[in-house]
Design a protein around this motif. Structure first.
Motif, PDB file in Angstrom:
ATOM      1  N   SER A 260      69.661  55.609  33.867  1.00 65.59           N
ATOM      2  CA  SER A 260      68.402  55.804  34.206  1.00 65.59           C
ATOM      3  C   SER A 260      67.748  56.685  33.315  1.00 65.59           C
ATOM      4  CB  SER A 260      68.174  56.359  35.870  1.00 65.59           C
ATOM      5  OG  SER A 260      68.930  55.557  36.430  1.00 65.59           O
ATOM      6  N   ILE A 261      68.484  57.889  33.100  1.00 69.55           N
ATOM      7  CA  ILE A 261      67.859  59.247  32.181  1.00 69.55           C
ATOM      8  C   ILE A 261      67.712  58.614  30.942  1.00 69.55           C
ATOM      9  CG2 ILE A 261      67.924  61.434  31.530  1.00 69.55           C
ATOM     10  CD1 ILE A 261      67.219  60.944  34.420  1.00 69.55           C
ATOM     11  N   ASN A 262      68.428  57.836  30.363  1.00 73.68           N
ATOM     12  CA  ASN A 262      68.384  56.923  28.993  1.00 73.68           C
ATOM     13  C   ASN A 262      67.173  56.180  28.829  1.00 73.68           C
ATOM     14  OD1 ASN A 262      70.438  58.309  27.848  1.00 73.68           O
ATOM     15  ND2 ASN A 262      71.969  56.610  28.309  1.00 73.68           N
TER      16      ASN A 262
ATOM     17  N   ALA B  42      69.226  65.012  33.857  1.00 74.49           N
ATOM     18  CA  ALA B  42      68.082  65.076  34.249  1.00 74.49           C
ATOM     19  C   ALA B  42      67.268  65.185  32.875  1.00 74.49           C
ATOM     20  CB  ALA B  42      67.816  66.513  34.937  1.00 74.49           C
ATOM     21  N   LEU B  43      65.878  64.845  33.279  1.00 74.17           N
ATOM     22  CA  LEU B  43      64.900  64.896  32.005  1.00 74.17           C
ATOM     23  C   LEU B  43      63.880  65.622  32.260  1.00 74.17           C
ATOM     24  CD1 LEU B  43      64.468  63.407  29.252  1.00 74.17           C
ATOM     25  CD2 LEU B  43      63.124  61.695  30.444  1.00 74.17           C
ATOM     26  N   PHE B  44      63.387  66.847  31.330  1.00 72.49           N
ATOM     27  CA  PHE B  44      62.181  67.464  31.622  1.00 72.49           C
ATOM     28  C   PHE B  44      60.684  66.908  31.233  1.00 72.49           C
ATOM     29  CE2 PHE B  44      58.967  70.899  30.252  1.00 72.49           C
ATOM     30  CZ  PHE B  44      59.337  71.671  31.114  1.00 72.49           C
ATOM     31  N   VAL B  45      60.061  66.724  32.070  1.00 67.41           N
ATOM     32  CA  VAL B  45      58.857  66.107  32.080  1.00 67.41           C
ATOM     33  C   VAL B  45      57.633  66.960  32.229  1.00 67.41           C
ATOM     34  CG1 VAL B  45      59.717  63.737  32.157  1.00 67.41           C
ATOM     35  CG2 VAL B  45      58.544  64.994  34.191  1.00 67.41           C
ATOM     36  N   PRO B  46      56.254  66.697  31.709  1.00 63.74           N
ATOM     37  CA  PRO B  46      55.347  67.514  31.958  1.00 63.74           C
ATOM     38  C   PRO B  46      54.966  67.860  33.367  1.00 63.74           C
ATOM     39  CG  PRO B  46      54.771  66.079  30.264  1.00 63.74           C
ATOM     40  CD  PRO B  46      56.243  65.671  30.620  1.00 63.74           C
ATOM     41  N   SER B  47      55.065  66.908  34.140  1.00 66.23           N
ATOM     42  CA  SER B  47      54.173  66.836  35.438  1.00 66.23           C
ATOM     43  C   SER B  47      55.108  66.213  36.546  1.00 66.23           C
ATOM     44  CB  SER B  47      53.039  66.171  35.497  1.00 66.23           C
ATOM     45  OG  SER B  47      52.803  64.620  35.502  1.00 66.23           O
TER      46      SER B  47
ATOM     47  N   GLY C  69      60.055  56.851  37.787  1.00 68.31           N
ATOM     48  CA  GLY C  69      61.127  56.609  38.763  1.00 68.31           C
ATOM     49  C   GLY C  69      60.427  54.925  38.814  1.00 68.31           C
ATOM     50  N   VAL C  70      59.192  54.740  39.061  1.00 67.47           N
ATOM     51  CA  VAL C  70      58.687  53.457  39.110  1.00 67.47           C
ATOM     52  C   VAL C  70      59.102  52.714  37.955  1.00 67.47           C
ATOM     53  CG1 VAL C  70      56.416  52.040  39.233  1.00 67.47           C
ATOM     54  CG2 VAL C  70      56.863  54.201  40.789  1.00 67.47           C
ATOM     55  N   LEU C  71      58.668  53.085  36.766  1.00 66.45           N
ATOM     56  CA  LEU C  71      58.949  52.150  35.749  1.00 66.45           C
ATOM     57  C   LEU C  71      60.561  51.897  35.490  1.00 66.45           C
ATOM     58  CD1 LEU C  71      56.544  54.092  33.376  1.00 66.45           C
ATOM     59  CD2 LEU C  71      56.424  51.802  33.462  1.00 66.45           C
ATOM     60  N   VAL C  72      61.237  52.810  35.671  1.00 70.76           N
ATOM     61  CA  VAL C  72      62.777  52.679  35.593  1.00 70.76           C
ATOM     62  C   VAL C  72      63.376  51.513  36.314  1.00 70.76           C
ATOM     63  CG1 VAL C  72      64.934  53.752  35.880  1.00 70.76           C
ATOM     64  CG2 VAL C  72      63.333  54.887  34.444  1.00 70.76           C
ATOM     65  N   HIS C  73      62.797  51.495  37.739  1.00 65.21           N
ATOM     66  CA  HIS C  73      63.573  50.471  38.711  1.00 65.21           C
ATOM     67  C   HIS C  73      62.881  49.259  38.830  1.00 65.21           C
ATOM     68  CE1 HIS C  73      66.246  53.580  39.953  1.00 65.21           C
ATOM     69  NE2 HIS C  73      65.101  54.705  39.971  1.00 65.21           N
TER      70      HIS C  73
END
Ligand SMILES: Cc1ncc(COP(=O)(O)O)c(C=O)c1O
Length: 346
Positions: free
Chosen positions: A215-217, A52-57, A65-69
């Motif tokens: 995905s998290i990388n 998991a990756l902590f993000v501001p929002s 999600g959109v950018l990764v896939h």
């Protein structure tokens, strides 16, 4: 003041602030913040994901999600009333150069055949479908908690076409608690999942993007590019950990409060709603003539009760950590006094 506008208005309580004060921190861009690492591991474990990756929002988590896939020039299937096509500033086109393919759901729930017929292989001028995104609970549909089976009906279609899936789980916590289903049962259906700490759980800031290590990388590099790499962010992570440790189970109280409020609205002459749609902490109410949205909201404001308009004839109330059962009783008292059969017309 009874603030029912959103579950995002909560303020950290003493225990949460103390946890923030005590947080051990380090430079998270170097991967050295122990509190953030603990939070990421805790959430990945709760959702049964590798990382998991902590993000501001929540918006950043969804856009990761959109950018990764996806690849530029492709298309993403979303439910028409979901958050991504309505409240994320057209980020998929702005950031990922993809277009959205919104499909109508029934109370936010997509039909597998409708999804199947919207999937495009991509030839000549047609964009190829690259991703399917779902939302649970569904905000605009009234906090509807879709079941594992309902979600799986769609993720099975995605598998049939070898398409990746992303779940906007900003309020997945509410869905799990409402249905008494482990969060991982929902999350395991999707390649990636976003969850928010700053809604029902009451943390001031933060969401997590969760999925496979791969995905998290990818998301880690993208987060940096988006300006979301943060330094001693364990101060915020401690609030998130505290929220998970202390505020998850109590979401059931928010759901009971929402049901109580919905029943009260349903009993009043000039309001209408479907009680079967009240699954979690969100209550949408139709305002009927001669009342208007603005007359209702301003009458309530005079009594220090705050709701928001969500359409020409609709208002919304959301229950949360900073609204007690007593506050709900007080709101119901105000509703009866102001709009009940014996009230003086407003
Ligand atoms: C369903 C859903 N997804 C995503 C978000 C975005 O979260 P944030 O406001 O943290 O960006 C929200 C915010 O209300 C939401 O309701």
């Amino acid at each position: 003041m009874i603030d029912l506008r959103s579950d995002t208005v909560t303020r950290p309580d003493k225990g949460m602030r103390e946890a923030m004060y005590r947080a051990e921190v380090g430079d998270d861009v170097f991967g050295e913040d122990p509190t953030i690492t603990q939070l990421q591991d805790t959430v990945a474990d709760l959702l049964g994901k590798e990382a998991a990756l902590f993000v501001p929002s929540g918006v950043m988590a969804n856009q990761l999600g959109v950018l990764v896939h996806t690849q530029p020039g492709t298309e993403v299937i979303v439910e028409r009333r979901s958050h991504i096509p309505n409240y994320e500033g057209a980020s998929p086109s702005w950031l990922a150069s993809v277009q959205l393919c919104p499909i109508d759901g029934e109370r936010g729930i997509l039909n597998p055949d409708a999804v199947r017929s919207a999937i495009r292989p991509g030839n000549y001028g047609q964009p190829a479908t690259s991703l399917i995104c779902l939302e649970n609970t569904h905000n605009l549909a009234g906090g509807i908690a879709q079941s594992v089976e309902q979600l799986q009906a769609i993720t099975d279609v995605a598998k049939e076409y070898q398409l990746p899936t992303h779940l906007d789980g900003a309020r997945l916590w509410n869905a799990g608690i409402a249905q008494d289903v482990p969060f991982r049962a929902f999350a395991s259906l999707f390649d990636t999942v976003s969850v928010c700490l700053s809604k029902g759980l009451g943390a001031p800031v933060g969401s997590l993007f969760c999925g496979s290590k791969e995905s998290i990388n990818k998301a880690h590099a993208l987060r940096k590019r988006l300006g979301g790499g943060m330094r001693q962010v364990g101060i915020l992570g401690a609030a998130g950990l505290y929220a998970i440790q202390n505020n998850l189970e109590r979401l059931a109280q928010d759901h009971a409060n929402a049901k109580k409020l919905a029943l009260a609205f349903a009993d009043l002459p000039n309001f209408s709603l479907n009680l079967d749609d009240i699954h979690t902490n969100i209550v949408y109410v139709d305002v009927l003539a001669p009342l208007t949205v603005s007359s209702v909201l301003s009458a309530l404001e005079k009594e220090q009760v705050y709701l928001i308009p969500t359409g020409p004839n609709t208002i919304r109330a959301v229950t949360h950590l900073d609204v007690s059962e007593r506050d709900i009783d007080q709101t119901i008292h105000v509703l009866h006094r102001t709009f009940g059969p014996h009230a003086i017309a407003t």
